[in-house]
Structures are given as structure tokens and as C-alpha cells.
Design a protein around this motif. Structure first.
Motif, mmCIF file in Angstrom:
data_model
loop_
_atom_site.group_PDB
_atom_site.id
_atom_site.type_symbol
_atom_site.label_atom_id
_atom_site.label_comp_id
_atom_site.label_asym_id
_atom_site.label_seq_id
_atom_site.Cartn_x
_atom_site.Cartn_y
_atom_site.Cartn_z
ATOM 1 N N PHE A 17 0.840 -1.205 0.000
ATOM 2 C CA PHE A 17 0.000 0.000 0.000
ATOM 3 C C PHE A 17 0.875 1.256 0.000
ATOM 4 N N VAL A 18 1.964 1.201 0.781
ATOM 5 C CA VAL A 18 2.887 2.337 0.804
ATOM 6 C C VAL A 18 3.459 2.559 -0.598
ATOM 7 N N GLU A 19 3.797 1.431 -1.248
ATOM 8 C CA GLU A 19 4.339 1.511 -2.601
ATOM 9 C C GLU A 19 3.317 2.143 -3.547
ATOM 10 N N LEU A 20 2.055 1.727 -3.412
ATOM 11 C CA LEU A 20 1.000 2.265 -4.270
ATOM 12 C C LEU A 20 0.861 3.770 -4.074
ATOM 13 N N MET A 21 0.931 4.206 -2.807
ATOM 14 C CA MET A 21 0.737 5.623 -2.545
ATOM 15 C C MET A 21 1.913 6.448 -3.037
ATOM 16 N N ALA A 22 3.116 5.855 -2.983
ATOM 17 C CA ALA A 22 4.298 6.585 -3.424
ATOM 18 C C ALA A 22 4.451 6.539 -4.943
ATOM 19 N N ARG A 23 3.962 5.465 -5.544
ATOM 20 C CA ARG A 23 4.167 5.290 -6.983
ATOM 21 C C ARG A 23 2.920 4.634 -7.567
ATOM 22 N N PRO A 24 1.866 5.417 -7.787
ATOM 23 C CA PRO A 24 0.567 4.805 -8.117
ATOM 24 C C PRO A 24 0.439 4.405 -9.585
ATOM 25 N N ASP A 25 1.389 3.660 -10.134
ATOM 26 C CA ASP A 25 1.312 3.309 -11.550
ATOM 27 C C ASP A 25 0.933 1.866 -11.772
ATOM 28 N N ASP A 26 1.534 1.003 -10.965
ATOM 29 C CA ASP A 26 1.507 -0.395 -11.324
ATOM 30 C C ASP A 26 0.698 -1.218 -10.313
ATOM 31 N N ILE A 27 -0.613 -1.258 -10.508
ATOM 32 C CA ILE A 27 -1.474 -1.983 -9.585
ATOM 33 C C ILE A 27 -1.194 -3.486 -9.618
ATOM 34 N N ASN A 28 -0.916 -3.998 -10.830
ATOM 35 C CA ASN A 28 -0.791 -5.453 -10.962
ATOM 36 C C ASN A 28 0.379 -6.024 -10.172
ATOM 37 N N THR A 29 1.525 -5.361 -10.248
ATOM 38 C CA THR A 29 2.695 -5.845 -9.518
ATOM 39 C C THR A 29 2.418 -5.856 -8.022
ATOM 40 N N ILE A 30 1.743 -4.799 -7.561
ATOM 41 C CA ILE A 30 1.444 -4.697 -6.140
ATOM 42 C C ILE A 30 0.549 -5.837 -5.691
ATOM 43 N N ALA A 31 -0.511 -6.090 -6.473
ATOM 44 C CA ALA A 31 -1.429 -7.182 -6.133
ATOM 45 C C ALA A 31 -0.705 -8.519 -6.148
ATOM 46 N N LYS A 32 0.180 -8.688 -7.124
ATOM 47 C CA LYS A 32 0.899 -9.962 -7.235
ATOM 48 C C LYS A 32 1.791 -10.217 -6.021
ATOM 49 N N LYS A 33 2.403 -9.142 -5.527
ATOM 50 C CA LYS A 33 3.284 -9.294 -4.363
ATOM 51 C C LYS A 33 2.512 -9.815 -3.151
ATOM 52 N N ILE A 34 1.342 -9.228 -2.897
ATOM 53 C CA ILE A 34 0.556 -9.680 -1.743
ATOM 54 C C ILE A 34 0.075 -11.102 -1.983
ATOM 55 N N GLU A 35 -0.347 -11.362 -3.209
ATOM 56 C CA GLU A 35 -0.880 -12.692 -3.531
ATOM 57 C C GLU A 35 0.179 -13.774 -3.318
ATOM 58 N N ALA A 36 1.417 -13.485 -3.672
ATOM 59 C CA ALA A 36 2.488 -14.474 -3.502
ATOM 60 C C ALA A 36 2.610 -14.864 -2.028
ATOM 61 N N VAL A 37 2.527 -13.885 -1.139
ATOM 62 C CA VAL A 37 2.632 -14.184 0.291
ATOM 63 C C VAL A 37 1.393 -14.951 0.757
ATOM 64 N N ARG A 38 0.204 -14.529 0.273
ATOM 65 C CA ARG A 38 -1.023 -15.226 0.673
ATOM 66 C C ARG A 38 -0.941 -16.709 0.298
ATOM 67 N N LEU A 39 -0.497 -16.980 -0.923
ATOM 68 C CA LEU A 39 -0.432 -18.369 -1.375
ATOM 69 C C LEU A 39 0.512 -19.173 -0.503
ATOM 70 N N ARG A 40 1.653 -18.578 -0.134
ATOM 71 C CA ARG A 40 2.606 -19.325 0.680
ATOM 72 C C ARG A 40 2.044 -19.594 2.070
ATOM 73 N N VAL A 41 1.405 -18.569 2.661
ATOM 74 C CA VAL A 41 0.901 -18.712 4.025
ATOM 75 C C VAL A 41 -0.236 -19.736 4.091
ATOM 76 N N TYR A 42 -1.139 -19.684 3.115
ATOM 77 C CA TYR A 42 -2.330 -20.529 3.234
ATOM 78 C C TYR A 42 -2.193 -21.895 2.586
ATOM 79 N N LYS A 43 -1.047 -22.170 1.957
ATOM 80 C CA LYS A 43 -0.880 -23.539 1.431
ATOM 81 C C LYS A 43 -0.499 -24.493 2.558
ATOM 82 N N LYS A 44 -0.020 -23.915 3.672
ATOM 83 C CA LYS A 44 0.429 -24.743 4.793
ATOM 84 C C LYS A 44 -0.718 -25.601 5.340
#
Lengths: 301, 408
Positions: free
Chosen positions: B381-408
Motif C-alpha cells: 500500500f505504501v508503494e501504491l501511494m508513493a508510486r501509483p502506476d503499477d497496480i498489478n505488480t502490487i497485487a501480485k506481491k501480496i498474492e504471492a505471500v497469501r499463497l505461501r501462508v495458506y498452502k500450509k
């Protein structure tokens, strides 16, 4: 009557400190190595290595994950920046020490002033510098506005950048007290040097540069070794100033390995993964210091 | 300091192992002086009714508590402990470390709203006893709004963005924000996501069952991005703290501020009358309003030694008089809806009204989401506010962590 024979007595006297050293230094190191092959979350019962609890995972999977993590490489790069730029402080320290050694009579109030940041806690140093660099109303902004170097409706954006730039502010803050520390170490080194060697060199017709380069610096070598090693360690374990000034932000731009380790362990509660960062950091530190000492030894023979 | 506390704490634990029946050990993270004082008073009142119970209170600082609870909860637990409602509590409940307290809740559950009961109930059982909560929303400068010709605070998104435009024209930062620590940005994500897609979708996302690559999340990011690109927020947000951002509001450099009600204790006296409150505006009229309102709760660890006494204490906490007295002195809201709240504080009054109109309450991004996902989210979110260009990369970053956490 003797309580112990002579061969045993050193061990008896060493025992208390050996116990403490083992308990607070050696055991945590070994334990961290062990934790790094587990997936402990800090709350489940005591962990077995991952490859034993679930045979399909490798015991080193914390490390594979680590080396694939963008954040690890970001923090690693920032630590490299620290090594390079924080590494300037010994030069400042040497310069100041030489200055004060020569002019020691005049300069003692100045010396006290320069030594002051060394006495401050790093937390205080971090606070002071984050106020300096505060966008909008910090000292840097105010001065830039006064000198008309920055239009009044703009703010000096060093600490808001995403990328390498905000590291400059943090490292600058760290150089301030560390230069003072290096100065003190060099001053101590200088005061131990025998004066007659300088006189002999001057009588032999050496100019001041030659005196510095061929006489003083080689004789300061023991001090230099200490200074370089504390500086390397300081750069690698960079944590407190970063934590207080930016907490690794904006968006991890100023994260360092030590802070990353802390966050993974105590914010995300991944004790195993955090330990694997600690292990890597340990290896890097030991490797660098051994390489440096080896280089020194080579120079001596 | 914290190691000293840890040692003291370990010592207390050691002593407690020889404690008699009739003792009650409470571990608390409310180390703030005001809250500590109010809680001490609450304990005094409890002792008056229960002279036979000896109460021992261990207060640890907030951050140390979060780390230490993981050590003592599974091993040598106290009888009552403070914690957060929502998914942060679910983590311990799923591990079987929390005692269900449906018997304490029998007969009193009508005194609590559905939105409160919702955040203390897990798999059909009640585990937590809520004591206080507080609301979030916009704190704004009435004088500045008047100057740009706005008479009433905005109710819809269109009204809201018009005000943003007008403030920009008047060279005032429309919205103050300081995201040196990521959480103030997370409040924006919480609200936008809940206002656009509703509570249910938001909570599924928080619980890890929905993806951050879902087009709905993208929509939330797009609305946010448009707002950021319209210069709605102050400059240099990434380098200032939330307190420094509130200074922008006090100095009249910014028009409004999305914050928790705790900010009202910091309003400077000279502008007190100029500060007003309005709830986050509606974005989608079809979606019932949900509010961010973190609830502080008490629970009994499964390993507690004196459960009977602990249940007596939780029943005491639930009482409308207890809740009213405690919350009045710390300027929080009682969770028991039969408590009479003193309307003397206009912000509390506005907050209570806002929450009364809310169908559901969420617990805030970093309490609702898994800690790891929350951290990745806030960084993004901080990245989005500082550089509001690339929504997809931001979403992908969170998603990568979600997938790792919830595959356990």
C-alpha cells in the motif's frame, strides 16, 4: 595446602566466564543454526527439522526460499551500500584524529563537540536525523527553502523515494557518531606512537606527506585493523538507526538484513526463517572478516 | 527493559504455580497510563464484590506482549488474558489454546449487537468477552470546509471527490496521511474494499480464502489509484508518521484525515471547535455500511488454572455498569449496548451513532489478516501511494505471500 594443582587452576578461574560465554554466546549461535532448518512458529511444540516432520521438504528450504526472496536481495544490496558508504567513516576519523593530534592544545572544546554524537544513544541520533530530513518542516528543507535552492511549494524528497536514495539519509546519520568513534580509536593509536621516530624521519628529510604515508600509517596499523573491523561489523548489523528512522521503509527501500531478520522473526513470527537469515548474515560477517585478516597477514610476510 | 519484564514475568509465573484456589491471574497489554489506571479501578470494583478472590495483574507493553503471549499461552497460562478480536484471536482458537465461554454468554447475549457477537464467535462457539471498541472515520476542519463553500460533510463518493477538488483548488492538501508506518494506508484499503464490495468479500479476503488477483481487488486499487493521482493526499506521506500527519490538519494545511477516534485526545485546545467528524462516505449504495472498529477483548486460556474465578471475572466485565465506567474514563465505547454512554464527548457520540448504523465491524487490516500477509499488504500500500502506476505488480506481491501462508 593447595586446593587445585597447577594444571587445573586456569580452568577453575576460567569456569565462570566460560559458562556465561557458552550460555549467552555459543549456545545461541548453535541454536540459531538448528532453528534455521525448522519451520518453527514460536508457539507450536519444540520443532524438529523440516525434512523430518515432512519428508517431502528439504531441510534447507528456508534457505532456498530466502535466496529467491526479492526482499532478501533488496536488504543485501542495502547492506552492501552500507559497507561502501559507512566505510568512509574511518577516513573521517583518521583525518580528525590527525588534526587534533597536531593541534591538541587549541582544539579540545572542538574535540569534545565532535565526540558528542558518540555518547548519544543511536536512537537519539536517529531521531535527530529524521527531524533534519523531515519533508516540509525539517532543517534540510528549511535551509534549502531559505537559500532558494528549492521552490517554496516543493519538498526535499530524499526520504520518500522508493529505491536506493533514502539509504543515503540513514547511512549519513550512522556515519556521524561512527566517525567520532573511529577518531577516538585513532587518537589512542597516535598517542602510543614514539615521538623520536617522527623526529628521525624529519631529520632524514622526509616531508609531511611522506611522514604520514611511510611512517605514521604503517605504525597505526593495529588501530586500523580494529577500526576497519568495527566498521564492517557496524555496516553488516545495521539495525537501530534504520529501525528508528524509516523502519525499513518506504516499502522496504531501506531494509537491511538485520532488520529483515527481526521482522520475519518477531513481526511475522517465522522463527525458523528468521534464523536462516541470521545464519546467512553470520556467514557473511565471518567470511568478510576472515578475508580481511588474511589480507593483513599476507601483507606482513 | 523487556528482558527485565520477561524475567519478572517468569518469576511471577513461578510464584503462581504455588497460588491457592481463589486466585486470579490476569495478563494485560494495556500499559498506557490512562487505561492502566481505569483498569486498576475496575479490578477494585471487582474485588468489592468478590472479596475471596485474590487478583494478580501483570501488565506488559503492547509489543512485548504480542511476542511473549506465544511463549506462555501454550505452556503456563494465566487465568485471563487481553487480546484482539477477529482473526488474530482465531489463530489461537484454532490451536485449541482458548477456552469456550458460552456459559458466561448465556442470558447476556441480547445486550450485545450482532456485529459485536460476530467477532467473538468462532465455529458457533463464543470464546471472547469484549470490553471496549472505537470507531474510525474522517476528522475534518469545519472552518476550511466552510471557506471552500462546503456546508455539510460528504455522504457519497461523488460529494467526497468534489470536496477533494475544491480543496486542491484552494491549495490545501485535501487529505492528510502519514505512512512511515504502513497501517494508516491499510485503513484506506479496508474502507474502500468494504464500501465497494461489502463486508463479506473483505473478510473472505482477510481470512485468505479470496485472491488478491480477483478483479474486485483490482477495482478497489483502481479507485484508490485515481484518488492518489488526483493529488488528494499530502506530499511526502511516505516519510512522515501518523502524528506528523495530524499536525497538518491542526495547522490547517490539510482538510481532513481518516483516523481512529483515539486522535481526538490530541486535538489542540485552540482549534477544538473547528474539528468535526463524518463517517467514510458510501461508494456503492447497494452495499450496507460496515465500519472499521477494533474490539479489545478478554479470554480464558485453555490451560488456565482457575477457570471458575476467571468466568466470574468475565461475567463482571460484561456488565453494563462495568463497561460504562471503564470506557467513560478512557474515552472508548462500551461494547454492551445497554450501557448508557455519556454524550458529553461529541466525538464519542458521533462514533456510537456511526457504529449503530453499521451492519458489521471489521477489526483493521493488520488484525484481520494473517500477520505475514498484513505486512506484505502494508508494504504494498505504501508503494501504491508513493508510486501509483503499477497496480498489478502490487497485487501480485501480496498474492504471492497469501499463497505461501495458506498452502500450509
Amino acid at each position: 595446602m593447595k586446593l587445585f594443582d597447577d594444571s587445573k587452576s586456569p580452568w577453575v578461574f576460567l569456569a565462570p566466564s566460560l559458562v556465561l560465554y557458552g550460555l549467552y554466546v555459543l549456545f545461541p549461535i548453535v541454536f540459531t543454526f538448528y532453528l534455521s532448518v525448522t519451520a518453527w512458529d514460536g508457539i507450536s511444540s519444540f520443532p524438529l527439522p523440516m525434512c523430518i516432520t515432512s519428508p517431502e521438504t528439504s531441510c534447507l528450504s528456508n534457505f532456498t526460499e530466502l535466496f529467491e526472496a526479492e526482499l532478501f536481495w533488496k536488504s543485501f544490496t542495502n547492506n552492501l551500500l552500507w559497507l561502501v558508504f559507512f566505510g568512509i567513516s574511518p577516513l573521517f576519523g583518521l583525518f580528525l584524529a590527525l588534526f587534533f593530534h597536531v593541534k591538541s592544545n587549541f582544539a579540545s572544546p572542538l574535540k569534545t563537540l565532535l565526540f558528542m554524537p558518540m555518547v548519544f544513544s543511536l536512537i537519539v541520533v536517529g531521531m535527530i536525523w529524521s527531524w533534519f530530513l523531515q519533508p516540509g518542516f525539517g532543517l534540510v528543507d528549511t535551509v534549502l527553502h531559505l537559500l532558494k535552492l528549492l521552490p517554496p511549494d516543493q519538498e526535499f524528497g530524499l526520504m520518500t523515494e522508493l529505491g536506493l536514495a533514502p539509504n543515503a539519509g540513514v547511512i549519513l546519520a550512522a556515519i556521524w557518531p561512527h566517525s567520532a568513534y573511529c577518531m577516538i580509536l585513532y587518537l589512542a593509536g597516535l598517542s602510543n606512537l614514539p615521538k623520536n621516530v617522527f623526529e628521525a624521519a624529519l631529520i632524514d628529510g622526509a616531508n609531511r606527506w611522506q611522514l604520514l604515508w611511510h611512517v605514521i600509517l604503517p605504525m597505526l596499523k593495529p588501530a586500523t585493523i580494529i577500526v576497519v573491523i568495527v566498521t564492517m561489523i557496524g555496516a553488516l548489523r545495521a539495525f537501530d538507526i534504520v529501525a528508528i528512522m524509516t523502519n525499513g521503509g518506504p516499502a522496504n527501500s531501506t531494509n537491511t538484513l538485520a532488520l529483515y531478520m527481526y521482522q520475519e522473526t518477531f513481526v511475522n513470527f517465522r522463527y525458523g526463517y528468521g534464523a536462516s537469515i541470521a545464519v546467512v548474515l553470520f556467514m557473511i560477517s565471518v567470511g568478510l572478516i576472515l578475508a580481511y585478516l588474511r589480507q593483513i597477514k599476507k601483507g606482513e610476510t | 527493559m523487556s528482558t527485565f519484564k520477561a524475567k519478572t514475568w517468569a518469576f511471577i509465573l513461578f510464584l503462581s504455580s504455588t497460588a491457592h484456589a481463589g486466585d486470579l491471574i490476569i495478563n494485560s497489554m494495556h500499559s498506557d497510563p490512562d487505561v492502566k489506571k481505569a483498569f486498576a479501578q475496575l479490578l477494585e470494583d471487582f474485588k468489592k464484590e468478590n472479596a475471596d478472590i485474590k487478583v494478580v495483574l501483570n501488565t506488559t507493553s503492547h509489543e512485548a506482549y504480542k511476542v511473549q503471549i506465544r511463549t506462555w499461552l501454550p505452556n503456563k497460562a494465566p487465568d485471563v488474558a487481553t487480546w484482539f478480536a477477529g482473526n488474530r484471536a482465531r489463530y489461537f482458537i484454532d490451536k485449541g489454546l482458548v477456552e469456550p465461554i458460552d456459559d458466561v454468554w448465556t442470558g447476556i447475549d441480547k445486550q450485545f449487537s450482532d456485529s459485536i457477537k460476530d467477532v467473538v464467535t468462532f465455529n458457533g462457539k463464543k470464546y471472547l468477552m469484549p470490553l471496549s471498541y472505537y470507531n474510525w472515520g474522517f476528522y475534518y476542519r469545519k472552518d476550511i470546509f466552510e471557506k471552500i463553500g462546503v456546508k455539510t460533510p460528504p455522504k457519497t463518493w461523488a460529494e467526497f471527490t468534489t470536496i477533494v477538488e475544491k480543496l486542491n483548488k484552494a491549495s490545501i492538501s485535501p487529505i492528510a496521511i502519514g505512512i512511515k508506518d504502513g497501517w494508516p494506508a491499510a485503513a484506506w484499503f479496508d474502507y474502500l474494499n468494504m464500501r465497494i464490495h461489502g463486508y463479506k468479500f473483505h473478510m473472505a479476503l482477510m481470512a485468505g480464502t479470496e485472491s488478491y488477483l480477483d478483479p474486485k481487488v483490482k477495482k478497489t486499487f483502481e479507485v484508490w489509484q485515481t484518488l492518489i493521482k488526483s493529488n488528494a493526499f499530502n506530499k511526502s506521506a511516505a516519510a512522515i508518521s501518523w502524528q506528523e500527519a495530524s499536525a497538518l490538519l491542526w495547522q490547517g494545511k490539510a482538510g481532513m484525515y481518516l483516523m481512529g477516534n483515539f486522535i481526538t485526545t490530541q486535538i489542540p485546545k485552540n482549534i477544538e471547535d473547528q474539528i468535526g467528524f463524518f463517517p467514510f462516505p458510501t461508494l456503492n449504495p447497494e452495499i450496507p455500511n460496515a465500519e472499521v472498529a477494533p474490539v479489545d477483548v478478554y479470554f480464558i486460556p485453555a490451560k488456565a488454572a482457575h477457570k471458575a474465578e476467571a468466568k466470574k471475572f468475565l461475567a463482571f466485565l460484561a456488565k453494563p455498569e462495568t463497561q460504562q465506567k471503564f470506557n467513560q474514563s478512557v474515552k472508548l465505547m462500551p461494547t454492551n449496548s445497554t450501557s448508557i454512554t455519556d454524550a458529553g464527548d461529541r466525538f464519542l457520540k458521533a462514533g456510537i451513532e456511526t457504529l449503530r448504523n453499521a451492519k458489521n465491524v471489521s477489526q483493521f487490516f493488520d488484525r484481520d489478516a494473517d500477520p505475514e500477509v498484513a505486512k506484505a499488504g502494508m508494504d504494498s500500500f505504501v508503494e501504491l501511494m508513493a508510486r501509483p502506476d503499477d497496480i498489478n505488480t502490487i497485487a501480485k506481491k501480496i498474492e504471492a505471500v497469501r499463497l505461501r501462508v495458506y498452502k500450509k
